[in-house]
Write a protein that holds these residues in place. Structure first.
Motif, PDB file in Angstrom:
ATOM      1  N   TYR A 105       0.828  -1.210   0.000  1.00  0.00           N
ATOM      2  CA  TYR A 105       0.000   0.000   0.000  1.00  0.00           C
ATOM      3  C   TYR A 105       0.863   1.261   0.000  1.00  0.00           C
ATOM      4  O   TYR A 105       0.549   2.243  -0.669  1.00  0.00           O
ATOM      5  N   ASN A 154      -9.239  -0.677   4.289  1.00  0.00           N
ATOM      6  CA  ASN A 154      -9.127  -0.395   2.865  1.00  0.00           C
ATOM      7  C   ASN A 154      -7.722  -0.703   2.349  1.00  0.00           C
ATOM      8  O   ASN A 154      -7.549  -1.094   1.193  1.00  0.00           O
ATOM      9  N   TRP A 158      -7.371  -3.005  -0.755  1.00  0.00           N
ATOM     10  CA  TRP A 158      -6.717  -2.483  -1.959  1.00  0.00           C
ATOM     11  C   TRP A 158      -5.580  -3.407  -2.385  1.00  0.00           C
ATOM     12  O   TRP A 158      -5.433  -3.715  -3.578  1.00  0.00           O
TER      13      TRP A 158
END
Length: 393
Positions: A105, A154, A158
């Protein structure tokens, strides 16, 4: 074909988790003369400075907790808001393999125009967002994290949705994700063709001290049946269930001893003279080898390293039927017995205890052979390379 494994080469070590996996890949690649795999490299001086700080803080537990919380909050901010830029250019590599969702990320900006293959392995026994929250050491750290829990969730989502392939040791290792992450079933359904499986492997473990010496040290006779546990003393690892099992067994059997290693806390020992806690040890393998059976009572598990270590030592295992433990039952490991309830676990202990020495030795040999066939670091490396070549082709 060039691959970047996104792990710090200076931090690799023969332990569990991402750094352990990286260590074995690196060692086997060196043996094979494989120069296609590279790792990121941190500044050794930074590591040295961090090591000195840890030694100082170790003397001041309360200060350690505060400093760790401040450091964690800084890390959390970096995960969410500060994608880092590495000296390595991803475009130089055909494959980039991340071993945490947070690392992937953080590099989301750098991955936007990357044309190669992105692999992701999440080593966390539960989704990383939940694991990070559970590890919060102070109230203000928990407050910071809780306000941003959706953003961390998230981050996990993701990463799983944007990796070209998600790599697990085996399908059973996904169980904690199904159990603890409501989005996981939808993610898996949407991306079912983007999952790969490569069993983890490790180098052979060896006992440093003989069985008779260990038993003498802890006042255990050669005739007593010894149950061994090595690991963290918490609920996820099943230590609470282990204590229940121990209480039930020791009420009925006077010739059984429990030999337990690992730092106590948050859960503490069973108060019984036949329950022997030795605390942290640098030589768990001698303890495991001195026992008759190893118990692995996980409530949730991914693909537990200690299971592979025990098999490499050729010892019988009684384990909970959960997560990656189920692989051994399906693969036919004859010296691994799984249970669903503590009553079943107790029956299995009785079953192993009632075996002759010859029967136990046969099962021990079976477990050692199973390890050598499926779970060595060499087999792991060969299967890993095969998987990487498949996704690139």
């Amino acid at each position: 074909m060039k691959e970047l494994i996104y792990l710090d080469e200076n931090a690799l070590s023969p332990a569990g988790g991402p750094l352990g996996v990286g260590y074995y890949i690196n060692e086997e690649a060196k043996k094979a003369g494989d120069d296609c795999i590279e790792f990121i490299k941190s500044n050794p001086k930074v590591k040295e400075k961090e090591g000195k700080q840890k030694k100082i803080l170790y003397k001041f537990p309360r200060l350690t907790k505060i400093v760790r919380s401040v450091r964690h909050i800084k890390d959390y901010r970096n995960m969410l808001y500060s994608p880092s830029v590495e000296m390595n250019k991803f475009d130089d590599y055909d494959v980039v393999h991340f071993h945490t969702t947070s690392d992937m990320y953080k590099q989301r900006k750098n991955l936007e125009n990357y044309k190669g293959v992105v692999l992701l392995t999440s080593h966390s026994p539960i989704p990383l967002a939940q694991e990070l929250y559970a590890a919060c050491a102070t109230g203000f750290e928990r407050h910071f994290f809780k306000k941003r829990i959706k953003e961390f969730e998230n981050m996990d989502k993701w990463s799983f949705m944007n990796a070209d392939y998600v790599v697990f040791p085996c399908p059973d290792a996904e169980e904690p994700y199904y159990n603890n992450w409501k989005d996981y079933s939808d993610i898996k359904e949407a991306r079912k063709d983007h999952f790969k499986y490569v069993l983890t492997g490790i180098s052979q473990r060896e006992a440093k001290v003989s069985k008779s010496e260990i038993r003498k040290k802890y006042n255990i006779t050669n005739d007593e049946f010894v149950i061994v546990y090595v690991g963290r003393h918490n609920e996820v690892k099943g230590y609470g269930k282990l204590k229940e099992l121990g209480k039930n067994i020791l009420e009925k059997n006077r010739d059984i001893k429990f030999l337990i290693a690992g730092r106590e806390g948050p859960l503490t020992r069973l108060e019984n003279p036949s329950w022997i806690e030795i605390g942290f040890t640098k030589d768990p393998y001698s303890l495991i080898s001195a026992g008759d059976v190893f118990v692995l009572p996980n409530n949730e598990t991914y693909f537990d390293l200690v299971m592979i270590e025990v098999l490499s030592l050729g010892k019988i295992v009684i384990a909970s039927r959960t997560g990656g433990n189920k692989y051994y039952e399906k693969a036919g490991a004859k010296g691994v017995f799984l249970y669903d309830t503590l009553a079943e676990a107790e029956e299995l202990v009785d079953k192993v205890k009632a075996m002759s020495k010859e029967e136990r030795k046969k099962l021990e040999k079976e477990n050692r052979c199973f390890y050598e066939k499926h779970l060595t670091s060499t087999v792991f490396y060969e299967n890993y390379k095969k998987m990487v070549n498949e996704v690139v082709d």
